[in-house]
Design a protein around this motif. Sequence first.
Motif, PDB file in Angstrom:
ATOM      1  N   ARG A 121       1.639  -3.415  -8.410  1.00  0.00           N
ATOM      2  CA  ARG A 121       2.501  -3.961  -9.214  1.00  0.00           C
ATOM      3  C   ARG A 121       2.894  -5.063  -9.000  1.00  0.00           C
ATOM      4  O   ARG A 121       2.995  -5.708  -8.000  1.00  0.00           O
ATOM      5  CB  ARG A 121       3.227  -2.590  -9.810  1.00  0.00           C
ATOM      6  N   PRO A 122       3.267  -6.703 -10.050  1.00  0.00           N
ATOM      7  CA  PRO A 122       3.862  -7.232  -9.637  1.00  0.00           C
ATOM      8  C   PRO A 122       5.452  -7.130  -8.628  1.00  0.00           C
ATOM      9  O   PRO A 122       5.853  -7.404  -7.910  1.00  0.00           O
ATOM     10  CB  PRO A 122       4.441  -7.857 -10.655  1.00  0.00           C
ATOM     11  N   GLU A 123       6.055  -6.427  -9.015  1.00  0.00           N
ATOM     12  CA  GLU A 123       7.499  -5.697  -8.191  1.00  0.00           C
ATOM     13  C   GLU A 123       7.486  -5.185  -6.811  1.00  0.00           C
ATOM     14  O   GLU A 123       8.269  -5.227  -5.954  1.00  0.00           O
ATOM     15  CB  GLU A 123       8.752  -4.953  -8.359  1.00  0.00           C
ATOM     16  N   MET A 124       6.025  -5.377  -6.502  1.00  0.00           N
ATOM     17  CA  MET A 124       5.502  -4.904  -5.133  1.00  0.00           C
ATOM     18  C   MET A 124       4.845  -6.165  -4.485  1.00  0.00           C
ATOM     19  O   MET A 124       4.703  -6.091  -2.840  1.00  0.00           O
ATOM     20  CB  MET A 124       4.195  -4.361  -5.099  1.00  0.00           C
ATOM     21  N   THR A 125       4.271  -7.605  -5.102  1.00  0.00           N
ATOM     22  CA  THR A 125       3.873  -8.559  -4.084  1.00  0.00           C
ATOM     23  C   THR A 125       5.020  -9.147  -4.411  1.00  0.00           C
ATOM     24  O   THR A 125       5.663  -9.503  -4.650  1.00  0.00           O
ATOM     25  CB  THR A 125       2.715  -8.714  -5.221  1.00  0.00           C
ATOM     26  N   LYS A 126       4.492  -9.929  -3.015  1.00  0.00           N
ATOM     27  CA  LYS A 126       5.271 -11.053  -2.661  1.00  0.00           C
ATOM     28  C   LYS A 126       5.417 -11.836  -4.006  1.00  0.00           C
ATOM     29  O   LYS A 126       6.242 -12.690  -4.271  1.00  0.00           O
ATOM     30  CB  LYS A 126       4.704 -11.876  -0.919  1.00  0.00           C
ATOM     31  N   GLY A 127       4.105 -12.691  -4.461  1.00  0.00           N
ATOM     32  CA  GLY A 127       4.276 -13.488  -6.050  1.00  0.00           C
ATOM     33  C   GLY A 127       4.536 -13.142  -7.537  1.00  0.00           C
ATOM     34  O   GLY A 127       4.529 -13.907  -7.796  1.00  0.00           O
ATOM     35  N   ASP A 128       5.085 -11.968  -6.995  1.00  0.00           N
ATOM     36  CA  ASP A 128       5.631 -11.176  -8.565  1.00  0.00           C
ATOM     37  C   ASP A 128       4.602 -11.109  -9.599  1.00  0.00           C
ATOM     38  O   ASP A 128       4.819 -11.796 -10.647  1.00  0.00           O
ATOM     39  CB  ASP A 128       6.938 -11.706  -8.830  1.00  0.00           C
ATOM     40  N   ILE A 167       0.938  -1.216   0.047  1.00  0.00           N
ATOM     41  CA  ILE A 167       0.131  -0.441   0.200  1.00  0.00           C
ATOM     42  C   ILE A 167       0.437   1.032   0.060  1.00  0.00           C
ATOM     43  O   ILE A 167       0.388   2.083  -0.897  1.00  0.00           O
ATOM     44  CB  ILE A 167      -0.939   0.003   1.295  1.00  0.00           C
ATOM     45  N   THR A 168       1.523   1.202   0.222  1.00  0.00           N
ATOM     46  CA  THR A 168       2.866   2.827   0.752  1.00  0.00           C
ATOM     47  C   THR A 168       3.663   2.917  -0.268  1.00  0.00           C
ATOM     48  O   THR A 168       4.410   3.721  -0.181  1.00  0.00           O
ATOM     49  CB  THR A 168       3.880   2.441   2.338  1.00  0.00           C
ATOM     50  N   SER A 169       3.982   1.844  -0.768  1.00  0.00           N
ATOM     51  CA  SER A 169       4.843   1.422  -2.499  1.00  0.00           C
ATOM     52  C   SER A 169       3.882   2.173  -3.664  1.00  0.00           C
ATOM     53  O   SER A 169       3.961   2.575  -4.427  1.00  0.00           O
ATOM     54  CB  SER A 169       5.012  -0.305  -2.486  1.00  0.00           C
ATOM     55  N   LEU A 170       2.621   2.533  -3.177  1.00  0.00           N
ATOM     56  CA  LEU A 170       1.170   3.104  -4.173  1.00  0.00           C
ATOM     57  C   LEU A 170       1.441   4.372  -5.268  1.00  0.00           C
ATOM     58  O   LEU A 170       1.936   5.309  -4.325  1.00  0.00           O
ATOM     59  CB  LEU A 170       0.229   2.745  -4.007  1.00  0.00           C
ATOM     60  N   LEU A 171       1.751   4.360  -6.462  1.00  0.00           N
ATOM     61  CA  LEU A 171       2.197   5.766  -6.940  1.00  0.00           C
ATOM     62  C   LEU A 171       0.493   6.176  -7.735  1.00  0.00           C
ATOM     63  O   LEU A 171      -0.566   4.896  -8.060  1.00  0.00           O
ATOM     64  CB  LEU A 171       3.108   5.479  -8.820  1.00  0.00           C
ATOM     65  N   PRO A 172       0.092   7.521  -7.865  1.00  0.00           N
ATOM     66  CA  PRO A 172      -1.231   7.557  -8.332  1.00  0.00           C
ATOM     67  C   PRO A 172      -1.609   7.391  -9.352  1.00  0.00           C
ATOM     68  O   PRO A 172      -2.648   6.433  -9.895  1.00  0.00           O
ATOM     69  CB  PRO A 172      -0.943   9.088  -8.642  1.00  0.00           C
ATOM     70  N   ALA A 173      -0.778   6.404 -10.506  1.00  0.00           N
ATOM     71  CA  ALA A 173      -1.023   5.384 -11.448  1.00  0.00           C
ATOM     72  C   ALA A 173      -0.802   4.252 -11.222  1.00  0.00           C
ATOM     73  O   ALA A 173      -2.448   3.625 -12.187  1.00  0.00           O
ATOM     74  CB  ALA A 173       0.248   5.774 -12.641  1.00  0.00           C
ATOM     75  N   ASP A 174      -1.678   4.227 -10.044  1.00  0.00           N
ATOM     76  CA  ASP A 174      -1.791   2.625  -9.424  1.00  0.00           C
ATOM     77  C   ASP A 174      -2.931   2.814  -9.243  1.00  0.00           C
ATOM     78  O   ASP A 174      -3.629   1.221  -8.427  1.00  0.00           O
ATOM     79  CB  ASP A 174      -0.878   1.920  -8.445  1.00  0.00           C
ATOM     80  N   ILE A 175      -3.873   3.902  -9.176  1.00  0.00           N
ATOM     81  CA  ILE A 175      -5.253   3.958  -9.024  1.00  0.00           C
ATOM     82  C   ILE A 175      -6.046   4.100  -9.921  1.00  0.00           C
ATOM     83  O   ILE A 175      -5.665   5.486 -10.692  1.00  0.00           O
ATOM     84  CB  ILE A 175      -5.399   5.054  -7.738  1.00  0.00           C
TER      85      ILE A 175
END
Length: 102
Positions: A48-55, A26-34
Motif C-alpha cells: 500500500r502507498p502508506e507502506m512504501t517510501k515513495g507513497d 513486508i511486515t506491515s502486510l495484511l491478508p487483504a494485501d495478498i
Amino acid sequence: MKKLLQFVLLDAGLRCKDPGARVNEITSLLPADIRPDEETGIVCFYLRPEMTKGDYERIIPVHSHLVEQKFFDYVDKRAKAGLPLFYEPGRAEGGDRNVDKP
C-alpha cells in the motif's frame, strides 16, 4: 505455528528482497494485501502507498516457493482471525506477551 511463522517471515523476506521490498513493507502486510492481479491472475503482494517510501502502490508477485509451502493457508488463517500477517497486535505497544495465537 511459531515455526511456520518464522519460516514464512524469513522466506517472504528473501523472496521479496530481489524486487527491492523493505522489511517494514513486508511486515506491515495484511491478508487483504495478498491477492490476484486483475490483469494476469498472478497472486501478488500489494504494498500500500502508506507502506512504501515513495507513497505509491507496489506490486510484487508471490514466489512459487511460497505457494508450495502453503503460504495461502497461513494467509487464510490470519484473515479469519482478523490479524495482520506477520505480527501479533496484542504484543505491540507493551501488550501481553502471552496472548493466544491463532
